[in-house]
Motif scaffolding. Structure first.
Motif, PDB file in Angstrom:
ATOM      1  N   LYS A  25       7.020  -2.010   2.617  1.00 40.57           N
ATOM      2  CA  LYS A  25       6.401  -0.810   3.175  1.00 40.57           C
ATOM      3  C   LYS A  25       5.312  -0.263   2.257  1.00 40.57           C
ATOM      4  CE  LYS A  25       9.005   3.140   1.521  1.00 40.57           C
ATOM      5  NZ  LYS A  25       9.747   4.306   1.855  1.00 40.57           N
ATOM      6  N   GLY A  26       5.379  -0.568   0.967  1.00 41.61           N
ATOM      7  CA  GLY A  26       4.352  -0.100   0.038  1.00 41.61           C
ATOM      8  C   GLY A  26       3.149  -1.002  -0.044  1.00 41.61           C
ATOM      9  N   SER A  27       3.193  -2.143   0.610  1.00 39.62           N
ATOM     10  CA  SER A  27       2.059  -3.072   0.551  1.00 39.62           C
ATOM     11  C   SER A  27       1.638  -3.513   1.949  1.00 39.62           C
ATOM     12  CB  SER A  27       2.430  -4.296  -0.282  1.00 39.62           C
ATOM     13  OG  SER A  27       3.508  -4.983   0.312  1.00 39.62           O
ATOM     14  N   LEU A  28       1.619  -2.582   2.871  1.00 38.77           N
ATOM     15  CA  LEU A  28       1.273  -2.875   4.258  1.00 38.77           C
ATOM     16  C   LEU A  28      -0.248  -2.948   4.389  1.00 38.77           C
ATOM     17  CD1 LEU A  28       3.010  -3.194   6.808  1.00 38.77           C
ATOM     18  CD2 LEU A  28       2.534  -0.821   7.314  1.00 38.77           C
ATOM     19  N   TRP A  29      -0.768  -4.057   4.895  1.00 37.23           N
ATOM     20  CA  TRP A  29      -2.208  -4.221   5.074  1.00 37.23           C
ATOM     21  C   TRP A  29      -2.510  -4.307   6.563  1.00 37.23           C
ATOM     22  CZ3 TRP A  29      -3.675  -8.429   0.961  1.00 37.23           C
ATOM     23  CH2 TRP A  29      -3.580  -7.866  -0.308  1.00 37.23           C
ATOM     24  N   PRO A  30      -3.286  -3.370   7.095  1.00 36.58           N
ATOM     25  CA  PRO A  30      -3.557  -3.373   8.534  1.00 36.58           C
ATOM     26  C   PRO A  30      -4.718  -4.287   8.919  1.00 36.58           C
ATOM     27  CG  PRO A  30      -4.436  -1.392   7.537  1.00 36.58           C
ATOM     28  CD  PRO A  30      -3.762  -2.155   6.442  1.00 36.58           C
ATOM     29  N   ALA A  31      -4.577  -4.905  10.081  1.00 37.34           N
ATOM     30  CA  ALA A  31      -5.684  -5.637  10.706  1.00 37.34           C
ATOM     31  C   ALA A  31      -6.256  -4.715  11.773  1.00 37.34           C
ATOM     32  CB  ALA A  31      -5.186  -6.926  11.347  1.00 37.34           C
ATOM     33  N   THR A  32      -7.538  -4.487  11.716  1.00 35.80           N
ATOM     34  CA  THR A  32      -8.136  -3.574  12.682  1.00 35.80           C
ATOM     35  C   THR A  32      -8.410  -4.305  13.981  1.00 35.80           C
ATOM     36  OG1 THR A  32     -10.337  -4.076  11.857  1.00 35.80           O
ATOM     37  CG2 THR A  32      -9.217  -2.212  10.891  1.00 35.80           C
ATOM     38  N   PHE A  33      -8.121  -3.636  15.056  1.00 37.34           N
ATOM     39  CA  PHE A  33      -8.482  -4.139  16.371  1.00 37.34           C
ATOM     40  C   PHE A  33      -8.969  -2.942  17.172  1.00 37.34           C
ATOM     41  CE2 PHE A  33      -8.214  -6.666  20.197  1.00 37.34           C
ATOM     42  CZ  PHE A  33      -8.533  -7.911  19.717  1.00 37.34           C
ATOM     43  N   LEU A  52      -5.685   6.837   3.586  1.00 35.77           N
ATOM     44  CA  LEU A  52      -4.533   5.942   3.745  1.00 35.77           C
ATOM     45  C   LEU A  52      -4.189   5.197   2.460  1.00 35.77           C
ATOM     46  CD1 LEU A  52      -4.935   4.294   7.257  1.00 35.77           C
ATOM     47  CD2 LEU A  52      -3.100   5.736   6.455  1.00 35.77           C
ATOM     48  N   ALA A  53      -5.052   5.278   1.450  1.00 35.85           N
ATOM     49  CA  ALA A  53      -4.773   4.596   0.187  1.00 35.85           C
ATOM     50  C   ALA A  53      -3.513   5.139  -0.473  1.00 35.85           C
ATOM     51  CB  ALA A  53      -5.961   4.731  -0.763  1.00 35.85           C
ATOM     52  N   MET A 140      -1.275   8.702  10.982  1.00 40.91           N
ATOM     53  CA  MET A 140      -0.557   8.655   9.705  1.00 40.91           C
ATOM     54  C   MET A 140       0.943   8.845   9.912  1.00 40.91           C
ATOM     55  SD  MET A 140      -3.216  10.592   7.206  1.00 40.91           S
ATOM     56  CE  MET A 140      -2.222  10.404   5.780  1.00 40.91           C
ATOM     57  N   ASP A 141       1.320   9.725  10.831  1.00 39.02           N
ATOM     58  CA  ASP A 141       2.735   9.925  11.139  1.00 39.02           C
ATOM     59  C   ASP A 141       3.348   8.655  11.726  1.00 39.02           C
ATOM     60  OD1 ASP A 141       5.122  11.631  11.479  1.00 39.02           O
ATOM     61  OD2 ASP A 141       4.718  11.320  13.615  1.00 39.02           O
ATOM     62  N   ALA A 142       2.622   7.990  12.616  1.00 37.28           N
ATOM     63  CA  ALA A 142       3.123   6.729  13.196  1.00 37.28           C
ATOM     64  C   ALA A 142       3.256   5.651  12.124  1.00 37.28           C
ATOM     65  CB  ALA A 142       2.186   6.260  14.310  1.00 37.28           C
ATOM     66  N   ILE A 143       2.320   5.610  11.196  1.00 35.98           N
ATOM     67  CA  ILE A 143       2.400   4.630  10.110  1.00 35.98           C
ATOM     68  C   ILE A 143       3.604   4.914   9.228  1.00 35.98           C
ATOM     69  CG2 ILE A 143       1.245   3.863   7.993  1.00 35.98           C
ATOM     70  CD1 ILE A 143      -1.404   4.082   9.564  1.00 35.98           C
ATOM     71  N   LEU A 144       3.883   6.182   8.965  1.00 29.33           N
ATOM     72  CA  LEU A 144       5.060   6.528   8.167  1.00 29.33           C
ATOM     73  C   LEU A 144       6.351   6.156   8.897  1.00 29.33           C
ATOM     74  CD1 LEU A 144       3.973   9.931   6.628  1.00 29.33           C
ATOM     75  CD2 LEU A 144       4.167   7.713   5.490  1.00 29.33           C
ATOM     76  N   LYS A 145       6.350   6.274  10.222  1.00 28.86           N
ATOM     77  CA  LYS A 145       7.529   5.858  10.989  1.00 28.86           C
ATOM     78  C   LYS A 145       7.693   4.343  10.965  1.00 28.86           C
ATOM     79  CE  LYS A 145       7.719   9.923  13.870  1.00 28.86           C
ATOM     80  NZ  LYS A 145       7.415  10.534  15.157  1.00 28.86           N
ATOM     81  N   ILE A 146       6.582   3.621  10.983  1.00 24.67           N
ATOM     82  CA  ILE A 146       6.660   2.156  10.841  1.00 24.67           C
ATOM     83  C   ILE A 146       7.168   1.804   9.446  1.00 24.67           C
ATOM     84  CG2 ILE A 146       5.233   0.085  10.601  1.00 24.67           C
ATOM     85  CD1 ILE A 146       3.822   0.821  13.099  1.00 24.67           C
ATOM     86  N   HIS A 147       6.744   2.571   8.434  1.00 24.72           N
ATOM     87  CA  HIS A 147       7.277   2.356   7.087  1.00 24.72           C
ATOM     88  C   HIS A 147       8.799   2.470   7.086  1.00 24.72           C
ATOM     89  CE1 HIS A 147       3.497   3.263   4.424  1.00 24.72           C
ATOM     90  NE2 HIS A 147       3.349   2.208   5.186  1.00 24.72           N
ATOM     91  N   GLN A 148       9.328   3.445   7.809  1.00 26.79           N
ATOM     92  CA  GLN A 148      10.781   3.616   7.866  1.00 26.79           C
ATOM     93  C   GLN A 148      11.439   2.431   8.570  1.00 26.79           C
ATOM     94  OE1 GLN A 148      12.321   6.034   6.176  1.00 26.79           O
ATOM     95  NE2 GLN A 148      14.165   4.883   6.647  1.00 26.79           N
ATOM     96  N   GLN A 149      10.802   1.929   9.637  1.00 27.16           N
ATOM     97  CA  GLN A 149      11.331   0.732  10.312  1.00 27.16           C
ATOM     98  C   GLN A 149      11.343  -0.453   9.355  1.00 27.16           C
ATOM     99  OE1 GLN A 149       9.116  -0.276  13.815  1.00 27.16           O
ATOM    100  NE2 GLN A 149       9.957   1.400  15.023  1.00 27.16           N
ATOM    101  N   ILE A 150      10.269  -0.605   8.587  1.00 29.19           N
ATOM    102  CA  ILE A 150      10.172  -1.718   7.641  1.00 29.19           C
ATOM    103  C   ILE A 150      11.244  -1.589   6.567  1.00 29.19           C
ATOM    104  CG2 ILE A 150       8.694  -2.777   5.884  1.00 29.19           C
ATOM    105  CD1 ILE A 150       6.311  -1.948   7.690  1.00 29.19           C
TER     106      ILE A 150
END
Length: 184
Positions: A25-33, A52-53, A140-150
């Motif tokens: 979760k600390g090294s998540l790299w997004p692919a933009t689409f 987001l850094a 950012m909130d959705a990304i933090l929720k994905i962090h919790q899933q991860i």
């Protein structure tokens, strides 16, 4: 009187699953689409004001082979659907998908033959982000929720068992076209 009191300071107790989840979760790299107006909000989220850094995501990857989170921002046309699937298939495992905006989630106001009615028809989606367009704070909130899933993702045999249980649950679920709701 627990084990924590008997250990010297500086000793950390955890499981391998928790450690791997924390590192992932600390090294998540997004692919933009970015396909439409939602992409502007996604770019703003990566800029200095929202930054987001802080979450280890300072670089949006153009190559799918270096990314593990696909943010689909905007409507997906029928012509773009095979490209989206190809990029998803090129991403290494484990990978996650975030559908950003109402157009990516359900087709939005574009209910016609040219627009895919939800990106989940093409790739499996882990998080849906509503809004037209959603604000950077929402992303950012959705990304933090994905962090919790991860963080909570199982490994090895436990992951295989969890996937089998999820698939069995999905197979016995009521199909969407048979569901009754306010809109029917």
């Amino acid at each position: 009187m627990g084990l924590e009191e008997k250990l010297p300071s500086g000793v950390l107790l955890t499981s391998v699953e928790q450690l791997v989840g924390y590192v992932r979760k600390g090294s998540l790299w997004p692919a933009t689409f970015g396909l439409a107006c939602c992409a502007i909000e996604m770019m703003a989220t990566g800029a200095g004001r929202y930054d987001l850094a802080r979450f280890g995501m300072e670089v949006f990857r153009a190559s799918p082979r270096q990314a593990d989170l696909m943010i689909v921002a905007g409507r997906v046309s029928q012509k773009m659907a095979p490209v989206l699937r190809q990029i998803y298939d090129q991403m290494p495992e484990p990978k996650w998908v975030l559908a950003m905006g109402v157009c990516a989630s359900s087709g939005g106001m574009f209910n016609n033959y040219a627009v895919v009615q939800g990106v989940d028809h093409i790739v499996p989606v882990d998080m849906y982000l509503p809004g037209c367009p959603p604000r950077p704070e929402m992303l950012m909130d959705a990304i933090l929720k994905i962090h919790q899933q991860i963080q909570d993702t199982k490994l090895g045999v436990n992951r295989t068992r969890e996937i089998a249980e999820l698939e069995a649950t999905a197979l016995v679920a009521t199909p969407t076209h048979e569901m009754k709701g306010l809109l029917r």
